[in-house]
Design an enzyme around this catalytic site. Structure first.
Site, mmCIF file in Angstrom:
data_model
loop_
_atom_site.group_PDB
_atom_site.id
_atom_site.type_symbol
_atom_site.label_atom_id
_atom_site.label_comp_id
_atom_site.label_asym_id
_atom_site.label_seq_id
_atom_site.Cartn_x
_atom_site.Cartn_y
_atom_site.Cartn_z
ATOM 1 N N ASP A 113 -1.593 -0.264 6.769
ATOM 2 C CA ASP A 113 -2.634 0.513 6.101
ATOM 3 C C ASP A 113 -2.048 1.314 4.948
ATOM 4 O O ASP A 113 -0.846 1.590 4.905
ATOM 5 C CB ASP A 113 -3.351 1.444 7.080
ATOM 6 C CG ASP A 113 -2.424 2.483 7.714
ATOM 7 O OD1 ASP A 113 -1.293 2.113 8.082
ATOM 8 O OD2 ASP A 113 -2.831 3.654 7.850
ATOM 9 N N GLU A 176 -1.255 4.089 10.500
ATOM 10 C CA GLU A 176 -0.157 5.054 10.438
ATOM 11 C C GLU A 176 -0.546 6.277 9.639
ATOM 12 O O GLU A 176 -0.169 7.408 9.987
ATOM 13 C CB GLU A 176 1.092 4.407 9.822
ATOM 14 C CG GLU A 176 2.325 5.297 9.824
ATOM 15 C CD GLU A 176 2.505 6.134 8.551
ATOM 16 O OE1 GLU A 176 3.443 6.951 8.512
ATOM 17 O OE2 GLU A 176 1.700 5.977 7.605
#
Length: 440
Positions: A113, A176
């Site tokens: 991400d 994350e």
């Protein structure tokens, strides 16, 4: 030509392909849905399909699953867990190239991400544009550059016809940037390799440490009133300047930072942990005393300060005690204490710098005539849950982490290639080849 020479030659011969793979990852947006300007269909799922297809061509076994929020509920209160996490189209992926079974296993890990695309770019943030030796785009350095390097390192070994003794896995995890549940889900799934490289950008430094991060919002109450007129005592209904009260807390944060300069240091970090004020919102109108002030701050902490859950509650308590002490010294604040909201509690981790795996990585750099510098990460990475599971882990990747989250985020092609080579050499030494393993 020995195996290492074969792999290094393959990487030299396929630099354009390595570069193009990073560009493909950047051109497949994977913005964390937490961010408001998340473009349509930009969740992690689409880029994970790109990773899956790539690894399937290498003959890897694929494990793909979405983190189960309910199934992970036992981790309530731990860093990384969030009960309101929306797992839809946000799968983790672990792709394993099986070895002969008589060597050490290694996982290469990165979060897929990114933060929001942001503004003020001079390059299209999802173009992967190559200019002056740099690849531009959101995620170029945080951390699709590292993911491209680790993936292509496996390519180089497999496509050079080399069979490893140990397994090597490529693991790309979600979320994350917030809340960190992807790595928690990886550990909970039962993976326990013998070592891990987290390919966050480190400027090719070996980082066996990352700091934890906590975010807080402190709302200080005041009382509005005309700023040009004489004020009554606040007990008689007079105005109270929230800006002036907020300044008291800002001053005390500075004093605490002076203490932390002495007490919160680490030999692998050049600067101590600090409280950083990143945003202040105060006042309503230019001629009115502010009735509210909001202070948003970021505080870092060290692995030795972790609480029983592996997070930053001990440091939170230290800051809470400071705020309480300030309130006790001011009559208004004592009767109108500010509201403190904790927003993020991101964990940290540390592997002994003398661990054999750290030495293996440093040896790989030396073979490439790159200084094997040991330096910790000043920011949070996903290494905490991996380290707590007993897996030696190091952060290592291409690019300057200061470019992360910025406009015109970039990854130098030279760093990308050198990182690919370093990771490939480390795989060969740690997992060993079938012929090497037979000699032991």
């Amino acid at each position: 030509m020995d195996n290492k020479q074969k792999v290094m030659q393959w990487i030299d011969d396929h630099q354009e392909e390595i570069t193009c793979f990073l560009q493909e990852l950047i051109r497949t947006p994977s913005v964390n849905p937490y961010f408001e300007d998340n473009p349509g269909e930009a969740r992690e799922g689409r880029v994970q399909q790109v990773m899956k297809a790539h690894m399937e061509k290498l003959g890897a076994d694929i494990d793909m699953w979405e983190p189960d929020t309910k199934g992970l509920a036992k981790y309530e209160g731990y860093p990384g867990y969030s009960s309101d996490f929306d797992e839809t189209d946000r799968p983790n992926m672990v792709a394993t190239v099986k070895g002969s079974g008589n060597g050490k296993n290694l996982v290469l890990m990165g979060h897929i991400d990114t933060v929001a695309k942001g503004t003020e770019w001079t390059h299209d943030p999802f173009s992967g544009e190559l200019e002056n030796g740099n690849i531009y785009g959101r995620g170029a350095v945080d951390m699709k550059g590292g993911i491209a390097a680790m993936t292509m390192a496996v390519d180089a070994i497999v496509r050079s016809g080399i069979t490893l003794a140990g397994d090597v896995s490529v693991a790309t995890v979600v979320a994350e940037e917030t809340p960190g549940i992807g790595t928690l889900a990886y550990v909970e799934r039962g993976y326990r390799p013998d070592a891990c490289i987290m390919t966050e950008a480190t400027e090719l430094k070996v980082a066996p440490l990352c700091r934890g991060v906590i975010w807080g919002k402190l709302t200080v109450e005041g009382r509005s009133g005309h700023i040009e007129l004489p004020r009554q005592n606040w007990r008689d209904g007079g105005a109270v300047d929230a800006i002036k009260k907020a300044r008291i807390f800002l001053d005390h944060f500075d004093h605490l930072n002076e203490e932390w300069t002495i007490t919160k240091t680490h030999p692998l970090l050049k600067v101590p942990c600090q409280i950083y004020v990143g945003k202040v919102v105060m006042g309503e109108f230019i001629s009115t005393y502010a009735n509210k002030a909001e202070i948003y701050f970021d505080a870092t902490y060290l692995p030795r300060e972790r609480d029983e859950f592996g997070g930053g509650h001990l440091v939170m308590k230290e800051i809470e005690d400071l705020i309480h002490g300030v309130c006790e010294s001011d009559p208004w604040l004592k009767e109108h204490p500010p509201v403190l909201e904790w927003q993020i509690n991101a964990d940290c981790g540390e592997t002994d710098a003398q661990h054999p795996f750290i030495k293996t990585m440093q040896n790989s750099l030396e073979e490439l005539k790159i200084p094997p510098v040991l330096e910790g990460c000043y920011f949070h990475t996903d290494m905490g849950w991996v380290e707590k599971a007993g897996i030696p882990i190091v952060n290592f990747g291409p690019g300057d982490p200061r470019d992360a989250h910025s406009s015109d985020e970039k990854c130098p092609v030279e760093d990308l290639i050198q990182a690919t080579k370093t990771i490939a050499l480390t795989i060969l030494d740690w997992c060993r080849t079938t012929s090497d393993a037979s000699l032991h």
